[in-house]
Design an enzyme around this catalytic site. Structure first.
Site, PDB file in Angstrom:
ATOM      1  CD  GLU A 186      -2.986   0.503   2.499  1.00 21.77           C
ATOM      2  OE1 GLU A 186      -2.730  -0.493   2.987  1.00 21.77           O
ATOM      3  OE2 GLU A 186      -3.695   1.405   2.875  1.00 21.77           O
ATOM      4  CB  SER A 236     -11.228   4.169   6.338  1.00 24.11           C
ATOM      5  OG  SER A 236     -11.715   3.818   5.124  1.00 24.11           O
ATOM      6  CB  SER A 272      -1.197   5.657   6.657  1.00 24.11           C
ATOM      7  OG  SER A 272      -1.375   4.577   7.018  1.00 24.11           O
ATOM      8  NE  ARG A 322       1.129   2.833   9.082  1.00 23.58           N
ATOM      9  CZ  ARG A 322       0.387   3.060  10.197  1.00 23.58           C
ATOM     10  NH1 ARG A 322       1.569   3.058  11.225  1.00 23.58           N
ATOM     11  NH2 ARG A 322      -0.698   3.386  10.355  1.00 23.58           N
TER      12      ARG A 322
END
Lengths: 466, 764
Positions: free
Chosen positions: A234, A288, A291, A303
């Site tokens: 992703e 939703s 990140s 991340r």
């Protein structure tokens, strides 16, 4: 069809993102409607859309509710025709082989990002098809191409964001247009059904997909549509997508922009930003959930963190608090509402600024804090609640982002994700919050293709079928 | 008046004044912290205590023949801080009560803080005829926080929902700064505190307790904060939240993701098709808010490089549900590197701070303070199994009392690592078996203590009644501790002993053993020279052993040990020689005697610090001959004794007199005193145990200046119940006779087993 319906209905088709006053919105809608009616599926669209709005998700008979069904039968027929063709002439197979030889994946070129709420689909439509190619093109492929490019809406919930379309794009030696399509994740089974009906699998193409849904629905793709997914990371897709889109957009509205004078509503305006040398960069993806990535170079990133308070929370809470059911409805209500009737501000507690700590009186001391009191609960409107929800979620994202930027020592922040779609309110709030609390140190940047980067990144992996 | 029927009804509630607003007659300097639902009142008062004083007789007069010193009971005035917490509904009743009982006070001003200070300003001014002087909330909070962290050893705890003991109390770091205070009121304030008066609000968030309450009320139609928490504790957030596994399906495991993580709070409620239960929504909301606060706290902690993070505010205030979710969140976001810390007296911080602001000219921070266990309510149980009504009722009036100590307390400079030093050997909060035994033990011993207390004041007929009150109070404490062992921090043998001392003091039994001590000191003195002489005749090796044995035999004479007090009660002639015979033969239970002797063959120590234990035979026939030998060897000796009485432990003032008398008989002691090679210092405590992190500053200075290189700790209370594992940076000797068969058994021995622990710090 009342005005609100009209507004919401059209909001989902197009948003230029350049003007934000409500009056202009309405004007914009007219244009959109005008444009929209040029399309082939227009008549059907207009009949279906209001129904969908009046009866949100009331039926389940939609075997194919995302994709409008004109030509569904013919596609099925085409599919069977294809099989025959392949067996008899094998020309398309040769063509596809040819394509591979040139180190170029066979058509169709798709990239997919299956999120918690929305599926984002990008589709490269080749415009340089030669007459020979046209002739050799298998029917199912043709049908897909025609179907996707001739509609702007598919069923009740599938949308093609026409304003985002990138034309005259050269990808892997082919010229064409890049289309941006989205539909709710809960409609994915219907999408798979369509894939089966249209014999998508016969094209033997790889479907590049990212997002959690690529994992969750992998089996579904295989069993329902006989499709093999190439599952992709992703975050990598997201970053690749951002860098790619920013590099290919040269004309038209700038891809990257920011708000100048974000703390001054009078002078606040959208300005183009050159993202040519973007590193280091904090990339905040608001879907939703949220990140937050720190990107140091083309292939070095991490991340940093994330939060569960994202677009899903905004919509989820709005649905519970106001009874609305779509993001567009929730946003429209938020636009009308006043969060200061819901929140407790610093001045509500201290009568003005809290000078000891440099807190301005207008700052929110407690989100929904006034709702502790029954009288106030009874006096707020749904619009106020929607607005407060939006402000709460947005400010929180701003706050966490700012802390991450400080911790990572990064000054440039790019916000992406579908929460920001048609959501100038949040964008301006983020721009404001980052500028104000960092005393001008941090810059909030936004990208026009806000929610589609994951899907674009997935598409770009097509030639690497490992 | 009609428009205030609600308040008038509250007026009918009668307050049990003795219990709640204690010492009001002498109260001065008031402060009040009025929060959203609770009011916290603070005042300073003086307490008149009876104290037993010893005074040397004028021996030239020769009137009193036998007796060594006289004991007189005197009145002493000490300072005490009172803090009372009650529901806002009682505020008018309470103000009236205070007005009626406030005798004479020069006080003109009441310091006020908290959100309600403005709302109730007029009422307070009218009722108390005091001018309300508002103080900044955050400043008060920080001041209060500094105060409790500095003065209450087990103030901070980590919360562990599923552990044997929910509350894990933390050792107070000798330097409490810097720390982060996250105050979760209606919003969240994040404050970095670097020094007493140096703090900064480095950030905050609008998503706080008010968001939980306000949004919770909207979503569930439940009005009260506590009810919302109740709902949340019963809910399933996974019905409302979108989890990672909802997005990724079953594949999250192979990707190194945790499927149960929340990807999107309320992500599943974005639908109109489904109804969601109140419980589930409340739970989801609680998680959302707790996680968000935890995340921000971690980001700020990281940015400012802080690891001590305290949480407070009404969102936390002893609620197990929120303490758990915050703990979880902090643990998650810092990967366990930072622990969420909570405070026992969190609810009082504002009131304490406001009070301290008002008392600045008296500079309360120059003193050390101590929680008075007798007058403080302790931490209420927050366990969900206890029904909330019960909890609310017992929590209606909550009290905290802090006694001002005469002396400033500091760390023993010889602690190897003051940050990890834990005085107590066994944490009874965690050790259920030991807890059961000791609670039983203390309850069993209560009759004896009551009897002793009455006997110590035979001339006062009302002593019987007071002693009975003491019995009730202490029994109640013990029973409370049975159910809530965490009420006053970690439950330990020391805290049980100290609580008993506090309760005895409370009912004016300042020193029940004063007469026994007097008699025993007197008796022992008569044998001093004989013992010294007999020792001197021995060979060096024999002498050393006899001295050690004497020290141990002396330590048998402990009225705190039931096994011994029974013997002493029934056989008044039980003497030194008999005690020696009771001792375990070598090898002892813990036996480092050979190493000790080897050491003694080497060069003398520079200075020995000796924490002494009992009066009578112990100090006079055990300790003095032993230190006499040290003095002769050329080692300086500092005798550290209790500042105030506890059981039959020798107090500093008693020891002064004893030493004088011994010096008069013994030229060695005389010379040592004169040349300042023997010094008597007080340890700053009135406990039968010993907390080396809270010692008289004067002692610490003496230790440092004299270059102390040997520490001797004697007795069960000081060397077994506490400090058994204490690591010192110099040589140490811990010795005791185990006078309790349960404990002896636990340590693998029998009653009258000997512990002789000699430790040399590793040269690392």
């Amino acid at each position: 069809m009342n005005r609100t319906d009209n507004l919401i209905g059209s909001l989902r088709f197009q948003w230029t993102g350049e003007e934000h006053s409500l009056s202009f919105l309405v004007k914009d809608i007219m244009e959109v409607n005008g444009f929209h009616c040029d399309g082939e599926g227009c008549a059907e669209e207009q009949e279906e859309e209001p129904t969908a709005l009046r009866l949100p998700r009331s039926k389940t008979e939609t075997s194919c509710s995302i994709i409008a069904t004109p030509g569904a039968d013919s596609a099925a027929a085409g599919g069977s025709a294809l099989r025959e063709q392949r067996v008899s002439k094998s020309t398309p197979a040769m063509l596809r082989l040819d394509s591979l030889k040139k180190n170029r994946p066979p058509f169709p070129w798709f990239g997919m990002d299956i999120g918690g709420t929305l599926v984002k689909l990008v589709y490269f439509e080749p415009k340089d098809i030669t007459a020979e190619e046209e002739q050799e093109e298998v029917d199912s492929l043709k049908s897909i191409r025609r179907f996707l490019t001739s509609h702007t809406a598919y069923g009740k919930t599938g949308i093609r964001d026409v304003h985002l379309e990138l034309s005259d794009l050269t990808l892997w030696g082919r010229k064409g247009n890049l289309h941006f399509i989205r539909f709710p994740t809960h409609e994915l089974p219907a999408f798979l059904q369509m894939g089966r009906d249209k014999h998508f699998s016969s094209l033997h193409t790889t479907l590049c997909a990212t997002g959690g849904g690529a994992f969750k629905y992998e089996d579904g793709f295989r069993t329902m549509a006989n499709l093999q997914l190439l599952k992709l990371d992703e975050l990598e897709c997201l970053i690749k997508g951002v860098l790619y889109i920013d590099s290919v957009v040269s004309s038209g509205p700038p891809e990257c922009y920011y708000f100048e004078h974000p703390t001054d509503p009078e002078r606040c305006e959208q300005k183009a930003y050159n993202l040519e040398n973007p590193y280091p960069l904090l990339l905040v993806n608001i879907g939703s959930g949220v990140s937050i990535l720190a990107v140091y170079s083309k292939d070095s990133y991490k991340r940093v963190t994330g939060t569960s308070l994202g677009g899903g929370t905004f919509l989820g809470l709005c649905c519970l608090l106001t009874g609305c059911s779509t993001f567009e409805e929730a946003l429209a209500m938020a636009t009308e509402g006043e969060s200061t009737r819901v929140d407790k501000l610093v001045k509500d507690i201290y009568g003005g600024d809290y000078e000891r700590f440099g807190l301005p009186g207008w700052a929110v001391a407690s989100s929904f804090g006034s709702m502790m009191c029954k009288e106030k609960r009874d006096s707020v409107s749904k619009e106020d609640l929607a607005r407060a929800t939006l402000v709460t979620i947005t400010n929180n994202i701003g706050s966490i982002t700012r802390m991450c930027a400080l911790n990572e020592n990064i000054e440039r922040v790019v916000f992406v994700g579908n929460f920001l779609r048609v959501n100038t309110l949040s964008m301006k709030l983020l721009a404001y919050a980052l500028d104000y609390w960092s005393k001008g140190q941090l810059k909030a940047l936004f990208l026009r293709h806000e929610g589609y980067f994951g899907a674009v990144g997935a598409l770009l992996e097509l030639p690497n079928p490992s | 008046k009609e428009d205030r029927t609600g308040r008038c009804m509250d007026k009918s509630i009668t307050l049990p004044p003795d219990e709640i607003f204690r010492n009001l007659e002498n109260a001065k300097m008031f402060a009040i912290d009025i929060g959203g639902s609770l009011t916290k009142l603070a005042y300073y008062s003086t307490v008149q205590h009876k104290v037993a004083k010893v005074r040397s007789f004028d021996h030239s007069a020769k009137v009193n023949g036998d007796l060594l010193y006289e004991i007189s009971v005197q009145e002493e005035i000490t300072a005490r801080l009172h803090f009372i917490k009650f529901e806002n509904a009682y505020i008018e009743t309470c103000l009236d009560f205070i007005k009626d009982h406030l005798v004479n006070t020069e006080t003109k001003v009441i310091k006020a803080t908290g959100g309600g200070a403005y709302k109730f300003k007029d009422l307070v001014e009218k009722k108390l005829k005091l001018k309300v002087d508002k103080e900044d909330e955050m400043t008060c909070l920080i001041k209060g926080c500094n105060f409790v962290l500095k003065n209450i050893p087990h103030e901070a705890f980590v919360y562990a929902k599923h552990a044997d003991s929910e509350f894990r109390f933390q050792n107070t770091h000798p330097d409490i700064f810097p720390y982060l205070l996250i105050n979760i009121g209606s919003g969240v304030s994040i404050v970095k505190v670097e020094a007493e008066d140096k703090f900064e609000r480095i950030g905050g968030s609008s998503i706080g307790g008010g968001t939980f309450w306000g949004l919770g009320a909207l979503l569930t139609k439940t009005k009260r904060f506590d009810e919302l928490l109740q709902l949340a504790s019963k809910g399933q957030h996974t019905n409302v939240d979108m989890l990672v596994k909802d997005i990724y399906g079953g594949a999250y495991g192979s990707l190194g993701l945790t499927g149960n993580l929340i990807a999107s709070s309320f992500g599943k409620s974005a639908t109109t098709d489904k109804e969601f239960s109140k419980e589930d929504m409340a739970k989801s909301l609680l998680h959302m808010i707790s996680n968000d606060i935890g995340q921000l706290a971690c980001l700020y902690a990281k940015l400012h490089n802080l690891t001590r993070v305290y949480f407070g505010g009404f969102f936390i205030r002893g609620h197990p549900v929120t303490m758990h979710t915050i703990t979880y969140s902090i643990n998650f976001f810092t990967k366990g590197e930072v622990q969420a810390l909570f405070l026992r007296h969190e609810g009082y911080l504002g009131a304490i701070g406001a009070f301290l602001k008002g008392a600045e000219e008296d500079n309360p921070n120059q003193y050390s303070w101590e929680e008075n266990y007798a007058g403080s309510s302790g931490l209420m149980s927050a366990s969900p199994e206890l029904n909330p009504v019960q909890r609310a009722r017992s929590g209606t009036f909550d009290m905290l009392e802090m006694d001002r100590l005469d002396r400033q307390l500091v760390n023993l400079p010889l602690l190897q690592d003051p940050t990890s030093y834990i005085p107590d050997t066994v944490d009874l909060t965690e050790d259920a078996l030991a807890r059961e035994y000791w609670l039983y033990c203390f309850e069993e011993a209560l009759d004896g203590v009551v009897k002793r207390a009455i006997a110590s004041q035979k001339d006062q007929p009302e002593a019987v009644e007071r002693a009975e009150k003491f019995r009730q109070k202490y029994r109640h404490k013990v029973q409370t501790l049975r159910h809530q062992p965490f009420a006053y921090g970690s439950l330990t043998v020391r805290s049980l002993l100290d609580t008993r001392e506090h309760c005895l003091n409370e009912f004016n039994f300042p020193d029940p053993y004063s007469k026994i001590k007097q008699k025993e000191n007197d008796m022992a003195l008569k044998y001093y020279l004989k013992v010294v002489k007999s020792v001197e005749e021995l060979s060096w090796e024999q002498r050393q052993f006899t001295l050690v044995k004497g020290l141990l035999a002396g330590n048998v004479f402990d009225w705190g040990a039931k096994a011994v007090s029974d013997v002493l009660e029934s056989d008044p002639d039980f003497g030194f020689e008999q005690a020696k015979q009771q001792l375990q033969e070598r090898p002892w239970l813990v036996d480092a005697y050979n190493q000790w002797i080897e050491r003694l063959k080497g060069p003398p120590h520079k200075c020995a610090l000796f924490f002494v234990d009992n009066s009578g035979i112990d100090i006079i026939l055990g300790v003095f001959p032993f230190i006499r030998e040290l003095l002769v060897r050329g080692t300086e000796v500092v005798l550290a004794s209790n500042s105030g009485p506890a059981l039959n432990d020798v107090t500093n003032s008693e020891l002064q007199i004893l030493t004088e008398r011994i010096a008069a008989m013994d030229p060695v002691i005389h010379a040592a005193l004169k040349e300042d090679r023997l010094a008597l210092v007080q340890n700053g405590s009135s406990s039968p145990c010993l907390d080396l992190s809270r010692l008289d500053k004067v002692l610490a200075t003496a230790v440092r200046e004299r270059g102390t290189d040997l520490v001797i700790i004697e007795g069960m209370g000081r060397a077994i119940h506490t400090n058994y594992y204490a690591m010192l940076s110099c040589e140490s000797l811990k010795l005791a006779v185990i006078k309790n068969s349960w404990l002896a058994e636990r340590l693998g021995g029998k009653i009258f087993s000997v512990v002789f622990k000699y430790e040399v710090p590793s040269k690392a």
